[in-house]
Motif scaffolding. Structure first.
Motif, PDB file in Angstrom:
ATOM      1  N   ILE A   1       0.848  -1.205   0.000  1.00  0.00           N
ATOM      2  CA  ILE A   1       0.000   0.000   0.000  1.00  0.00           C
ATOM      3  C   ILE A   1       0.876   1.245   0.000  1.00  0.00           C
ATOM      4  O   ILE A   1       0.657   2.194  -0.757  1.00  0.00           O
ATOM      5  CB  ILE A   1      -0.931   0.025   1.229  1.00  0.00           C
ATOM      6  N   GLU A   2       1.886   1.206   0.829  1.00  0.00           N
ATOM      7  CA  GLU A   2       2.770   2.358   0.946  1.00  0.00           C
ATOM      8  C   GLU A   2       3.409   2.680  -0.410  1.00  0.00           C
ATOM      9  O   GLU A   2       3.407   3.841  -0.850  1.00  0.00           O
ATOM     10  CB  GLU A   2       3.844   2.014   1.984  1.00  0.00           C
ATOM     11  N   ALA A   3       3.917   1.657  -1.079  1.00  0.00           N
ATOM     12  CA  ALA A   3       4.576   1.876  -2.365  1.00  0.00           C
ATOM     13  C   ALA A   3       3.573   2.360  -3.411  1.00  0.00           C
ATOM     14  O   ALA A   3       3.898   3.189  -4.270  1.00  0.00           O
ATOM     15  CB  ALA A   3       5.250   0.583  -2.828  1.00  0.00           C
ATOM     16  N   THR A   4       2.330   1.856  -3.305  1.00  0.00           N
ATOM     17  CA  THR A   4       1.322   2.255  -4.285  1.00  0.00           C
ATOM     18  C   THR A   4       0.900   3.710  -4.071  1.00  0.00           C
ATOM     19  O   THR A   4       0.656   4.443  -5.030  1.00  0.00           O
ATOM     20  CB  THR A   4       0.105   1.312  -4.211  1.00  0.00           C
ATOM     21  N   VAL A   5       0.829   4.136  -2.808  1.00  0.00           N
ATOM     22  CA  VAL A   5       0.529   5.541  -2.530  1.00  0.00           C
ATOM     23  C   VAL A   5       1.560   6.427  -3.214  1.00  0.00           C
ATOM     24  O   VAL A   5       1.227   7.413  -3.878  1.00  0.00           O
ATOM     25  CB  VAL A   5       0.522   5.810  -1.011  1.00  0.00           C
TER      26      VAL A   5
ATOM     27  N   ASN B   1       0.444  -5.440  19.713  1.00  0.00           N
ATOM     28  CA  ASN B   1       0.532  -4.004  19.439  1.00  0.00           C
ATOM     29  C   ASN B   1       0.132  -3.674  18.007  1.00  0.00           C
ATOM     30  O   ASN B   1      -0.572  -2.696  17.767  1.00  0.00           O
ATOM     31  CB  ASN B   1       1.955  -3.489  19.695  1.00  0.00           C
ATOM     32  N   ALA B   2       0.596  -4.476  17.071  1.00  0.00           N
ATOM     33  CA  ALA B   2       0.242  -4.235  15.669  1.00  0.00           C
ATOM     34  C   ALA B   2      -1.275  -4.324  15.509  1.00  0.00           C
ATOM     35  O   ALA B   2      -1.896  -3.479  14.858  1.00  0.00           O
ATOM     36  CB  ALA B   2       0.934  -5.259  14.774  1.00  0.00           C
ATOM     37  N   TRP B   3      -1.836  -5.337  16.129  1.00  0.00           N
ATOM     38  CA  TRP B   3      -3.294  -5.536  16.026  1.00  0.00           C
ATOM     39  C   TRP B   3      -4.051  -4.363  16.648  1.00  0.00           C
ATOM     40  O   TRP B   3      -5.008  -3.839  16.080  1.00  0.00           O
ATOM     41  CB  TRP B   3      -3.655  -6.853  16.702  1.00  0.00           C
ATOM     42  N   LEU B   4      -3.568  -3.949  17.841  1.00  0.00           N
ATOM     43  CA  LEU B   4      -4.201  -2.819  18.526  1.00  0.00           C
ATOM     44  C   LEU B   4      -4.135  -1.555  17.684  1.00  0.00           C
ATOM     45  O   LEU B   4      -5.092  -0.805  17.580  1.00  0.00           O
ATOM     46  CB  LEU B   4      -3.502  -2.570  19.868  1.00  0.00           C
ATOM     47  N   ARG B   5      -2.960  -1.308  17.077  1.00  0.00           N
ATOM     48  CA  ARG B   5      -2.749  -0.129  16.267  1.00  0.00           C
ATOM     49  C   ARG B   5      -3.783  -0.032  15.160  1.00  0.00           C
ATOM     50  O   ARG B   5      -4.398   1.002  14.939  1.00  0.00           O
ATOM     51  CB  ARG B   5      -1.362  -0.226  15.628  1.00  0.00           C
TER      52      ARG B   5
ATOM     53  N   PRO C   1      -7.715   5.941   8.239  1.00  0.00           N
ATOM     54  CA  PRO C   1      -6.941   7.200   8.253  1.00  0.00           C
ATOM     55  C   PRO C   1      -7.615   8.250   7.382  1.00  0.00           C
ATOM     56  O   PRO C   1      -8.179   7.931   6.340  1.00  0.00           O
ATOM     57  CB  PRO C   1      -5.598   6.790   7.645  1.00  0.00           C
ATOM     58  N   LYS C   2      -7.547   9.510   7.824  1.00  0.00           N
ATOM     59  CA  LYS C   2      -8.252  10.571   7.119  1.00  0.00           C
ATOM     60  C   LYS C   2      -7.543  11.001   5.838  1.00  0.00           C
ATOM     61  O   LYS C   2      -8.159  11.397   4.874  1.00  0.00           O
ATOM     62  CB  LYS C   2      -8.422  11.783   8.042  1.00  0.00           C
TER      63      LYS C   2
ATOM     64  N   ALA D   1       1.492   6.929   8.137  1.00  0.00           N
ATOM     65  CA  ALA D   1       1.939   6.781   9.524  1.00  0.00           C
ATOM     66  C   ALA D   1       1.475   5.449  10.098  1.00  0.00           C
ATOM     67  O   ALA D   1       2.221   4.748  10.787  1.00  0.00           O
ATOM     68  CB  ALA D   1       1.410   7.938  10.373  1.00  0.00           C
ATOM     69  N   LEU D   2       0.231   5.088   9.787  1.00  0.00           N
ATOM     70  CA  LEU D   2      -0.311   3.837  10.295  1.00  0.00           C
ATOM     71  C   LEU D   2       0.454   2.646   9.708  1.00  0.00           C
ATOM     72  O   LEU D   2       0.810   1.686  10.408  1.00  0.00           O
ATOM     73  CB  LEU D   2      -1.796   3.743   9.946  1.00  0.00           C
ATOM     74  N   LEU D   3       0.736   2.733   8.402  1.00  0.00           N
ATOM     75  CA  LEU D   3       1.468   1.645   7.747  1.00  0.00           C
ATOM     76  C   LEU D   3       2.877   1.526   8.329  1.00  0.00           C
ATOM     77  O   LEU D   3       3.395   0.420   8.518  1.00  0.00           O
ATOM     78  CB  LEU D   3       1.541   1.898   6.243  1.00  0.00           C
ATOM     79  N   GLU D   4       3.445   2.679   8.608  1.00  0.00           N
ATOM     80  CA  GLU D   4       4.774   2.695   9.220  1.00  0.00           C
ATOM     81  C   GLU D   4       4.728   1.951  10.560  1.00  0.00           C
ATOM     82  O   GLU D   4       5.628   1.187  10.906  1.00  0.00           O
ATOM     83  CB  GLU D   4       5.207   4.150   9.421  1.00  0.00           C
TER      84      GLU D   4
END
Lengths: 311, 480
Positions: free
Chosen positions: A26-30, A112-116, A123-124, A131-134
């Motif tokens: 997703i990050e790379a596609t953004v 933690n990953a799951w909670l995040r 994300p807006k 940031a979330l993907l990071e």
């Protein structure tokens, strides 16, 4: 070790890896869609959906193929089994079932990953998304670290085995979907579109700098294919994954004194990859080669399930 | 009029004269700033949460995140008090095993006319499938949790026996860990007997209870209903502290009347199963056919003598609340001497005179379903509304055999950290007693449950109870 425990650890390894891969995809596609000099637009998102085999599922929603629909779908859709959230949920459920076989750090990383992702919501904007993907990515890193620090025990071996099997599958799919970009017929090699597309591929496997380090001649199809398939230096290359899978199987065999079909499949696969030359792959067709590889990998996964009595 | 409440630690109701064995503890309590106590208590609860020591209450959406409140102020028994309890528990648990052997065997106690015939044979906890069955080494209840209450300096009585799958032992161990970490000074000021030998004791009990053919190196496992069970943490905690596999039903199968577990190297024969699944769900071939938690054929293997079940099925008949009222007779029948631990006076509504008494005095009594547990199906007369009393009266009239009643006890109270400062709260006590061919064994301690609401007598964790550490002194030397 109980077969069920081994199966949970293996699938925990696979799901965590898949979540991490999707996050980087997703990050790379953004970047490809929005940040490059010539935005690829909906084509970028369509190909991202294809990489993880989610094209049909998304089409069923009847929404436009664009970032604001595809990114949440891939990130946190509860209905899409391949969404990052669903992968993390599956990883966490497996982790809970074998809580005692995990180190505290490994459990926290998954939790933690799951909670995040669970509490983050959609994300807006692009920045929030990145940031979330990071965050997902760094949780995945701490899981890898935590597993490496675990006791040399079948627990960590089954997780790493699952990770290795998933990783090569992801890399092979990524290459397969982008192969027409890699082997252009009309576009001028080295043109702007090329460079962006290729960079996307390398970003998805976190290997932009590694590529530059290993290849001085700039981006070209032959080198990128060799890099992603045959260079053991790159952890996400097919050969590195094949090697990791074999090593973990051998570690397990040392503990259980049990060799069988999965071990010989993994051994043969690595031997073939070691002799293989990139020109042979291109000569016979990258797509055909990758299809074959994905099939072989599935056969190895099946052999592992049989050997250790998962199910 | 109820008896005055016995406040533990003290010789008087005004709480001014500490009992000799509690002097050091009271001194600590008087000097430790309340804010420090609160801070430590929070730290303990924080640690429990991180460890995932959670429990689920049925019907509670956030069940997975709940922890049982922990109180930082321990309760304390002197070495002499413990020695007396230990003796009584030993006698009682031996009698329970003898009773189970008898009831599924010769039934001498019924023939002798000590227990009414129909109380056993029409009891849903009685498993006719097991008649004539002899478990390995004739032990049925390997693990017993005996709920005790204290009503005075010397007044200990048994409130309830738990000989099916008693839980809570992980709290005994984790509470002690927390106390040592957070209040190390207490362990310097007094010699507290350790409880951390429990997992070893449990493992030794399991090994020696294996079927004789497997005595050399028995494979022991813990069988759990799975990660969504309310006591899953305890199951995994025990498996981990002993170093044995925690299995679910799907991990086991029965072939040739032997139990096998599916491991990555093939099938491994299992000799001892500490099962945390109720009888009803244990084996769909024999008990509930719709059980997904059970292992088909498990009872065949058990009958063939190829596996030890800890505890054996059918033990529920011994902790039934109607049978409970006969415990003094049961104990003296098998031990040949007076029961050392008294029970609480009990009216059996199945008997017309007793039933009438209960109906007439329901406002003063505690009424319980004979097969209820966890504080459900219970009426506390003095705290109940008129409507609730009427409701129970009707229920008793309809099915008198399903109810017993007891006086409202003045349960002892122990100083407890509350929002309003340190105040006494009612407690009970559950020691865990292990039986094996080697005899009866227990660690000096147990689970103290505390009713955190002022005046409340319900200590069950499902109804707002908490826990405390239980100190047993190693020696009483120097105590007047």
């Amino acid at each position: 070790m109980l077969s069920r425990t081994a199966a949970s650890l293996y699938w925990l390894g696979r799901y965590a890896e898949r979540a991490d891969f999707s996050a980087r995809l997703i990050e790379a596609t953004v970047r490809l869609d929005a940040l490059s000099t010539r935005p690829a637009g909906s084509a970028a998102w369509a190909s991202a959906l294809n990489v993880i085999d989610a094209g049909e599922a998304f089409a069923a929603l009847g929404k436009h193929v664009e970032q604001r629909h595809v990114a949440p779908f891939l990130l946190c859709s509860p209905d899409h089994p391949g969404s990052i959230w669903r992968c993390l949920e599956a990883a966490r459920t497996n982790a809970r079932a074998v809580r005692m076989a995990l180190s505290r750090e490994s459990w926290s990383a998954i939790n933690n990953a799951w909670l995040r992702v669970s509490t983050g919501g959609v994300p807006k904007d692009g920045a929030g998304l990145l940031a979330l993907l990071e965050g997902v990515h760094s949780s995945a890193l701490s899981l890898t670290g935590a597993i490496e620090r675990m006791l040399k025990h079948p627990s960590s071996m089954f997780m790493r085995l699952g990770g290795a099997i998933e990783r090569v599958d992801n890399t092979a799919r990524l290459l397969d979907v982008k192969y027409h970009i890699l082997l252009p017929e009309e576009e001028v090699v080295g043109g702007v579109l090329d460079r962006d597309q290729w960079t996307t591929i390398l970003q998805t496997v976190s290997a932009v700098n590694a590529y530059r380090f290993l290849y001085s001649g700039g981006l070209n199809a032959r080198n990128v294919i060799e890099f992603l398939v045959l260079r053991p230096e790159l952890p996400r290359s097919l050969i590195a994954g094949a090697q990791e899978a074999l090593e973990q199987l051998q570690h397990i065999a040392e503990v259980t004194h049990n060799f069988s079909a999965a071990d010989s499949l993994a051994m043969t696969r690595l031997a073939v990859l070691r002799r293989l030359k990139v020109d042979a792959i291109i000569g016979e067709g990258l797509h055909e080669y990758l299809e074959d590889f994905i099939e072989q990998n599935a056969a190895l996964d099946q052999a592992i399930s049989t050997q250790f009595r998962f199910f | 009029m109820r008896d005055p409440v016995f406040i533990e630690f003290f010789d008087d109701v005004e709480r001014s004269i500490p009992r000799a064995e509690c002097a050091a503890l009271v001194d600590w309590l008087n000097t430790a700033p309340i804010e420090t106590l609160r801070m430590r208590q929070n730290a303990a609860e924080q640690a429990f949460r991180q460890l995932g020591i959670t429990f689920a209450v049925y019907g509670d959406e956030d069940a997975r995140e709940r922890i049982i409140p922990f109180d930082i102020i321990p309760r304390l028994f002197s070495a002499a008090e413990w020695a007396r309890l230990e003796q009584g528990l030993d006698q009682r648990v031996r009698a329970i095993n003898a009773f189970l052997n008898d009831i599924y065997g010769e039934q001498r106690i019924i023939k002798a006319g000590i227990i009414p015939h129909d109380l056993v044979f029409s009891n849903p906890q009685y498993r006719s499938e097991l008649v004539g069955m002899r478990p390995p080494h004739d032990i049925w209840a390997h693990i017993a949790g005996i709920d005790m209450v204290r009503t005075g300096a010397d007044g200990f009585s048994v409130l309830e026996d738990n000989v099916r799958t008693p839980s809570g032992v992980s709290y005994m161990l984790e509470n002690r860990e927390a106390m040592i970490r957070l209040c190390p000074e207490l362990f310097r000021q007094m010699r507290v007997a350790t409880v951390d030998g429990y997992p070893d004791l449990l493992h030794a009990m399991m090994r020696i209870s294996a079927p004789p053919a497997a005595r050399d190196n028995p494979v022991c496992v813990i069988l759990t209903p799975g990660q969504y069970n309310s006591a899953y943490y305890e199951h995994s905690f025990l498996a981990d502290s002993i170093g044995i596999e925690l299995v679910e039903a799907a991990d086991l199968l029965v072939e040739d009347d032997k139990v096998w577990m599916r491991s990555i190297t093939g099938l491994v024969q299992v000799d001892v199963i500490y099962r945390r699944i109720d009888d009803d769900y244990l084996d769909p071939e024999v008990f509930r056919p719709d059980s997904m938690l059970g292992v088909p054929g498990l009872m065949r293997a058990f009958r063939a003598g190829n596996v030890t079940l800890v505890n054996a099925p059918g033990t529920g008949i011994a902790d039934d609340k109607a049978i409970y009222s006969y415990m003094p007779e049961i104990v003296s029948f098998y031990s040949g001497s007076e029961a050392l631990l008294p029970i609480v006076q009990t009216w059996r509504c199945r008997e017309p005179d007793a039933c009438q008494y209960v109906l007439d005095h329901i406002e003063d009594l505690v009424v319980k379903l004979v097969d209820g547990s966890g504080g459900y199906g219970m009426l506390i007369g003095p705290l109940a509304t008129k409507a609730e009393c009427a409701q129970f009266r009707a229920a008793i009239r309809a099915q008198p055999e399903k109810y017993i009643a007891q006086p409202t006890l003045a349960l002892s109270a122990v100083p407890t950290l509350t929002d309003a400062g340190i105040a006494p709260r009612h407690v009970d006590f559950r020691p865990f007693v292990l039986s094996s061919p080697d005899g009866v064994a227990m660690v000096p301690g147990g689970l103290t449950r505390v009713a955190l609401k002022q005046g409340s007598l319900v200590v069950n964790s499902s109804q707002g109870g908490g826990t405390k550490d239980t100190f047993v002194l190693m020696r009483d030397e120097g105590i007047a």
